[in-house]
Motif scaffolding. Structure first.
Motif, mmCIF file in Angstrom:
data_model
loop_
_atom_site.group_PDB
_atom_site.id
_atom_site.type_symbol
_atom_site.label_atom_id
_atom_site.label_comp_id
_atom_site.label_asym_id
_atom_site.label_seq_id
_atom_site.Cartn_x
_atom_site.Cartn_y
_atom_site.Cartn_z
ATOM 1 N N THR A 82 0.909 -1.402 -0.464
ATOM 2 C CA THR A 82 -0.154 0.281 0.143
ATOM 3 C C THR A 82 0.522 1.284 0.353
ATOM 4 O O THR A 82 0.541 2.730 -0.788
ATOM 5 C CB THR A 82 -0.547 0.198 1.419
ATOM 6 O OG1 THR A 82 -1.839 -1.319 1.101
ATOM 7 C CG2 THR A 82 -1.860 0.901 1.154
ATOM 8 N N LEU A 83 2.194 1.158 1.170
ATOM 9 C CA LEU A 83 2.009 2.328 0.912
ATOM 10 C C LEU A 83 3.688 2.885 -0.517
ATOM 11 O O LEU A 83 3.779 3.409 -0.593
ATOM 12 C CB LEU A 83 3.726 2.710 2.029
ATOM 13 C CG LEU A 83 3.131 2.569 3.647
ATOM 14 C CD1 LEU A 83 4.526 2.237 4.114
ATOM 15 C CD2 LEU A 83 3.095 3.863 3.399
ATOM 16 N N GLU A 109 -15.152 0.402 16.525
ATOM 17 C CA GLU A 109 -13.871 0.705 16.208
ATOM 18 C C GLU A 109 -13.246 -0.122 15.488
ATOM 19 O O GLU A 109 -11.984 -0.232 14.500
ATOM 20 C CB GLU A 109 -13.806 1.400 17.598
ATOM 21 C CG GLU A 109 -13.421 2.223 18.116
ATOM 22 C CD GLU A 109 -12.695 2.441 19.309
ATOM 23 O OE1 GLU A 109 -12.587 1.928 19.912
ATOM 24 O OE2 GLU A 109 -13.627 4.000 20.033
ATOM 25 N N LEU A 110 -13.512 -1.935 16.189
ATOM 26 C CA LEU A 110 -12.480 -2.402 15.430
ATOM 27 C C LEU A 110 -13.479 -2.584 13.633
ATOM 28 O O LEU A 110 -12.274 -3.224 13.106
ATOM 29 C CB LEU A 110 -12.592 -3.740 16.660
ATOM 30 C CG LEU A 110 -12.329 -3.680 17.545
ATOM 31 C CD1 LEU A 110 -11.822 -4.861 17.844
ATOM 32 C CD2 LEU A 110 -10.768 -3.848 17.425
ATOM 33 N N MET A 111 -14.112 -2.451 13.851
ATOM 34 C CA MET A 111 -14.523 -2.722 12.399
ATOM 35 C C MET A 111 -14.406 -2.746 11.400
ATOM 36 O O MET A 111 -14.434 -2.033 10.111
ATOM 37 C CB MET A 111 -16.770 -3.505 12.745
ATOM 38 C CG MET A 111 -16.760 -4.842 13.495
ATOM 39 S SD MET A 111 -16.269 -6.014 12.508
ATOM 40 C CE MET A 111 -17.076 -6.123 11.249
ATOM 41 N N LYS A 112 -14.349 -0.841 12.101
ATOM 42 C CA LYS A 112 -14.064 0.047 11.229
ATOM 43 C C LYS A 112 -12.719 -0.094 10.418
ATOM 44 O O LYS A 112 -12.690 0.399 9.723
ATOM 45 C CB LYS A 112 -13.661 1.514 11.857
ATOM 46 C CG LYS A 112 -14.340 2.647 10.707
ATOM 47 C CD LYS A 112 -14.574 4.230 12.012
ATOM 48 C CE LYS A 112 -14.002 5.676 11.096
ATOM 49 N NZ LYS A 112 -14.246 6.103 11.760
ATOM 50 N N GLN A 113 -11.633 -0.375 11.838
ATOM 51 C CA GLN A 113 -10.316 -0.220 11.189
ATOM 52 C C GLN A 113 -9.520 -1.745 10.235
ATOM 53 O O GLN A 113 -9.372 -1.683 9.360
ATOM 54 C CB GLN A 113 -9.954 -0.919 11.957
ATOM 55 C CG GLN A 113 -9.671 -0.027 13.632
ATOM 56 C CD GLN A 113 -8.554 -0.188 14.396
ATOM 57 O OE1 GLN A 113 -7.592 -1.292 14.210
ATOM 58 N NE2 GLN A 113 -8.635 0.403 15.673
ATOM 59 N N LEU A 114 -11.318 -2.592 10.336
ATOM 60 C CA LEU A 114 -11.148 -3.654 9.758
ATOM 61 C C LEU A 114 -11.542 -3.253 8.080
ATOM 62 O O LEU A 114 -10.940 -3.779 7.418
ATOM 63 C CB LEU A 114 -11.891 -5.409 9.780
ATOM 64 C CG LEU A 114 -11.515 -6.002 10.946
ATOM 65 C CD1 LEU A 114 -12.108 -6.800 11.029
ATOM 66 C CD2 LEU A 114 -10.316 -6.764 10.856
ATOM 67 N N CYS A 115 -12.612 -2.943 8.031
ATOM 68 C CA CYS A 115 -13.046 -2.488 7.219
ATOM 69 C C CYS A 115 -12.578 -1.301 6.010
ATOM 70 O O CYS A 115 -11.576 -1.069 4.710
ATOM 71 C CB CYS A 115 -14.235 -0.936 7.197
ATOM 72 S SG CYS A 115 -15.810 -2.181 7.354
ATOM 73 N N GLU A 116 -11.073 -0.731 6.600
ATOM 74 C CA GLU A 116 -10.895 0.855 5.940
ATOM 75 C C GLU A 116 -9.024 0.175 5.655
ATOM 76 O O GLU A 116 -8.898 -0.017 5.068
ATOM 77 C CB GLU A 116 -9.477 1.347 7.199
ATOM 78 C CG GLU A 116 -10.937 2.940 7.565
ATOM 79 C CD GLU A 116 -10.204 3.953 8.618
ATOM 80 O OE1 GLU A 116 -9.498 3.543 9.131
ATOM 81 O OE2 GLU A 116 -11.534 4.579 9.183
ATOM 82 N N ALA A 117 -8.981 -1.271 6.453
ATOM 83 C CA ALA A 117 -7.306 -2.163 5.992
ATOM 84 C C ALA A 117 -7.850 -3.021 4.781
ATOM 85 O O ALA A 117 -7.216 -2.910 3.907
ATOM 86 C CB ALA A 117 -7.347 -3.259 7.106
ATOM 87 N N LEU A 118 -9.480 -3.365 4.317
ATOM 88 C CA LEU A 118 -9.674 -3.903 3.025
ATOM 89 C C LEU A 118 -9.597 -3.045 2.007
ATOM 90 O O LEU A 118 -9.208 -3.095 0.853
ATOM 91 C CB LEU A 118 -11.132 -4.852 3.314
ATOM 92 C CG LEU A 118 -11.262 -4.982 2.573
ATOM 93 C CD1 LEU A 118 -10.758 -6.708 1.872
ATOM 94 C CD2 LEU A 118 -13.169 -6.098 2.442
ATOM 95 N N ASN A 119 -10.640 -2.036 2.199
ATOM 96 C CA ASN A 119 -10.336 -0.735 1.364
ATOM 97 C C ASN A 119 -9.121 -0.035 1.315
ATOM 98 O O ASN A 119 -8.921 -0.579 -0.238
ATOM 99 C CB ASN A 119 -11.047 0.703 2.317
ATOM 100 C CG ASN A 119 -11.346 2.000 0.911
ATOM 101 O OD1 ASN A 119 -10.490 2.256 1.154
ATOM 102 N ND2 ASN A 119 -12.492 1.300 -0.085
ATOM 103 N N GLY A 120 -8.159 -0.471 1.727
ATOM 104 C CA GLY A 120 -6.818 0.204 1.300
ATOM 105 C C GLY A 120 -5.999 -1.278 0.787
ATOM 106 O O GLY A 120 -5.516 -0.730 -0.066
ATOM 107 N N ARG A 121 -6.038 -1.701 0.805
ATOM 108 C CA ARG A 121 -4.805 -3.354 0.624
ATOM 109 C C ARG A 121 -6.067 -3.788 -0.802
ATOM 110 O O ARG A 121 -5.352 -3.762 -1.627
ATOM 111 C CB ARG A 121 -5.924 -4.497 1.518
ATOM 112 C CG ARG A 121 -4.578 -5.301 1.053
ATOM 113 C CD ARG A 121 -4.767 -6.981 2.164
ATOM 114 N NE ARG A 121 -5.876 -6.685 2.040
ATOM 115 C CZ ARG A 121 -6.259 -6.981 4.072
ATOM 116 N NH1 ARG A 121 -6.396 -6.066 4.961
ATOM 117 N NH2 ARG A 121 -7.606 -7.902 4.533
ATOM 118 N N SER A 122 -7.557 -3.410 -1.003
ATOM 119 C CA SER A 122 -7.726 -4.750 -2.501
ATOM 120 C C SER A 122 -8.967 -2.946 -2.806
ATOM 121 O O SER A 122 -9.263 -3.217 -3.966
ATOM 122 C CB SER A 122 -8.846 -5.507 -1.373
ATOM 123 O OG SER A 122 -9.082 -4.954 -0.960
#
Length: 756
Positions: free
Chosen positions: A572-573, A631-644
């Protein structure tokens, strides 16, 4: 003397006849104890009929117990003639006359011959004026006579009266004969009852002894009880029991006088002892004076310090198994009755010993079975501990305690050899005295014991004082640590058993069992100790394997985190870096497209940040418990969005808090589901809805990707579905998965709060 006869009135004669008839009938029906009193009353009646003031019956036959029956109607003294011998001394002339005359009349004392001077003296002292004596014969011998006398007047009796007096005297003597016979019968009955009572007491005593012996089943207690009861039964000072063991009579116990010269366990030859004679012959042996025994027995006689001894063999079938002996009665001397009693008692004692031995064998078998069961259970517990997650010190401490109990040891100690430092260290112990702290770590010296232990053999020492004590006699023999080790062991313990701890064929250390009392070690003891040592070795080896496993797990976790950093954050970076490099040029050429790239750059950096936060949660699991589910679900969603670059629509309804373990399980299920979507589903978008209600939770994750075939009868083992199911089961939640090819996939998790 005179032949003049006095005739009494006819009326009195009739009364006399009726009296004779009455007493004939009355005396037949009298009880034996009433006869003496009835005779006195009869004499009184005769006195009244004949008007004679004194009537006496003298009995001189030894067949009768009585001597005198006397009646008088005045206050003159009774004659002090209470025995038959005194009567014979007082009336020698009269007795001689009565033996040959039908009666004797004395009307004038002066006419008595010189040979009657004794009687004359008595009669003069009593001032007797007239006297008649009528003999009574029993078995043709003079048995008694009836004397009628008066000191107030002279009297004469005719032949009819004399005849009637004789009838009365015979009636009285017949009654006395019946009384004598009945008393004899009563005496015989009493003697018989006494003997029956004595036999009954003997029988009761034997039965009580038998009951006591058969109730008590411990062999040692039965042996002591036999000696005690034999002494009590025969009222003697000493009771002993010898038992035959390997053709030697061994004294098992004694009861009574502590001066008895033989100690418990004393062995007696069958050839040179009195008990040996009784055992060989199988018959009772009564020695009234032990000093009269043959010289061959003198050593035994001089040792036992008794005067009279009775020995009875114990016979079991045709086999003699021992000898009971008693010595020196408290009162009297030992005799045939004692021999008979002790012989009867010996039969009871033999049965009791047999029962006790059978019971002891059963007890030994039961104890052996119980000990085997206890050992099996202890080994299972040790195995359970070995498979637990307890740390090694806790496991070793548990095994040390279990080992102490299983081998009935006072203390146990687990020692480790540190070959690098050449020291021996105490790793665990049970009930070890604090004084052993001085040898908690001492230098390691190679010795004979170590060579034995390296061969996986035990070192068993039953007498530590003999084995180790000699080293203290020579100050140069031991180093200071070794001396401290020997001194502390000898201070507290008498025996020890050391077994090796072998790991990978190397001597790791030792397991030692200490005993405060001297003990002989059996093959079973040594086998069990080696088995327990094997368990200790397994515990140590398991601890080593767990440490290795932990190191491997740590390395694997590090590799996974590095891989996740590379696959997610780094990529991602890297994408963000490429966009950032072209942005300045793109901004000059096409500001509109540059703005789109800038928004893409923002999403990439947000996704990278979410991925980093997710990885930090893996490094610090406690953060999962602290963070809220939204909060945990929001982090999972943002990580999925940033990754894929997948758009994720997260919808959260309600604000109820979930229990910590439920929250973590739901987070892991969502994490696994989103990873599967990113890797396999190739969707256009993802929709997540979470309902947080008071007693109910629901999570739905839907994607419009490829979908798949779900076999409900045989659930798939790939795509992490089983992992999600196990997570759901751990919190008693229901997990359902619905999917069709090209129709996407829907995962639903339902959880309800339990009422209890």
């Amino acid at each position: 003397m005179t032949n003049n006869i006095k005739v009494i009135e006819a009326n009195n004669m009739d009364r006399f006849d009726r009296f004779i008839t009455e007493i004939s009938s009355e005396f037949i029906n009298l009880e034996y104890h009433e006869i003496s009193e009835a005779i006195i009353l009869g004499l009184q009646k005769i006195s009244e009929l004949l008007d004679i003031e004194r009537i006496v019956i003298y009995v001189i036959s030894n067949e009768f117990n009585e001597s005198v029956f006397e009646w008088k109607n005045h206050k003159s003294k009774y004659r002090n003639l209470t025995t038959k011998e005194k009567i014979k001394i007082q009336f020698p002339w009269l007795i001689c006359q009565l033996e040959k005359s039908p009666q004797v009349y004395i009307s004038d004392l002066s006419l008595l011959p010189e040979s009657a001077h004794i009687e004359k003296g008595l009669f003069l002292s009593e001032k007797i004026l007239s006297l008649v004596a009528v003999p009574v014969f029993h078995k043709s011998n003079l048995a008694a006579w009836m004397e009628l006398s008066s000191s107030k007047k002279s009297f004469e009796l005719d032949h009819d009266v004399i005849s009637r007096i004789k009838n009365c005297a015979n009636i009285f003597m017949s009654a006395l004969t019946r009384k004598k016979n009945e008393e004899k019968i009563i005496l015989l009955n009493n003697e018989l009852e006494k003997k029956i009572h004595e036999k009954s007491i003997e029988l009761t005593t034997l039965l009580n002894i038998q009951k006591a012996l058969t109730t008590e089943l411990h062999v040692d207690h039965v042996i002591q009880l036999i000696a005690d009861e034999a002494r009590r039964l025969t009222n003697t000072k000493i009771g002993t029991l010898f038992l035959l063991e390997d053709d030697i009579l061994k004294l098992k116990t004694f009861s009574g006088d502590q001066r008895f010269g033989l100690p418990i366990g004393y062995e007696i030859s069958l050839k040179q002892s009195i008990p040996g004679v009784a055992l060989k012959t199988g018959s009772p042996l009564l020695i009234e004076d032990v000093n009269d025994t043959p010289e061959i027995f003198h050593d035994f006689v001089n040792t036992i310090k008794v005067k009279c001894i009775l020995l009875v063999p114990l016979l079991s079938g045709r086999t003699t198994i021992g000898v009971i002996s008693v010595a020196d009665k408290e009162t009297g001397v030992l005799g045939k009755d004692d021999e008979r009693l002790l012989k009867m008692f010996a039969n009871v004692a033999t049965i009791a010993l047999g029962n006790a031995h059978i019971y002891q064998q059963e007890q030994d078998r039961r104890e052996e079975a119980e000990r085997g069961q206890k050992i099996a259970e202890a080994l299972r517990d040790i195995l359970r501990i070995l498979n637990s997650k307890l740390e090694l010190p806790e496991v070793l401490f548990y095994i040390a305690n279990q080992s102490k109990d299983l081998l009935s040891a006072t203390s146990t100690m687990v020692r480790k050899i540190n070959y690098e430092k050449s020291t021996v260290i105490t790793e665990a112990s049970a009930n070890l005295p604090q004084a052993f702290d001085v040898i908690k770590e001492i230098p390691f010296y190679e010795g004979g014991s170590d060579r034995i232990l390296r061969e996986n053999k035990p070192v068993a020492v039953s007498d530590l004082s003999e084995s180790l004590g000699r080293y203290l006699e020579d100050p140069q023999e031991l180093s200071d640590p070794q001396k401290a080790w020997v001194e502390v062991i000898l201070r507290y313990f008498k025996s020890h058993l050391i077994v090796p701890l072998i790991i990978s064929e190397d001597l790791y250390g030792t397991l030692t069992f200490y005993y405060e009392k001297q003990r002989e070690f059996t093959t079973e003891d040594i086998h069990l100790a080696l088995t327990l040592a094997t368990q200790v070795s397994l515990a140590i080896e398991n601890a080593r394997l767990r440490n290795t496993e932990k190191e491997i797990a740590v390395a694997a976790e590090r590799n996974r985190l590095a891989r996740d950093l590379h696959d997610a954050v780094t990529q991602t970076l890297f994408s963000a870096t490429l966009i950032a490099e072209v942005l300045p040029k793109l901004w000059k050429k096409n500001p509109s497209e540059a703005e789109q790239r800038l928004e893409e750059l923002r999403q990439l950096t947000r996704g990278a940040l979410a991925e980093m936060r997710t990885l930090l949660l893996e490094l610090r699991p406690s953060a999962l418990m602290d963070a809220s589910l939204p909060e945990l679900m929001k982090q999972l969603c943002e990580a999925l969005n940033g990754r894929s670059r997948l758009p994720v629509d997260l919808q959260i309804l309600g604000d109820e808090e979930l229990p910590g373990e439920v929250k973590v399980a739901v987070y892991r299920i969502a994490q696994e589901a989103l990873n599967n979507i990113a890797k396999h589903a190739d969707p256009e978008e993802v929709f997540i809805q979470i309902q947080l209600q008071k007693d109910h939770f629901r999570m739905m994750i839907h994607d419009d990707g490829k979908g798949m075939v779900i076999n409900k009868e045989a659930p798939s083992n790939h795509l992490g579905l089983n992992i999600m199911r196990e997570r759901a089961q751990s919190i008693n939640a229901k997990l359902s998965i619905e999917s069709e090819p090209k129709e996407g996939t829907t995962i639903i998790v339902d959880w309800e709060k339990q009422k209890n």
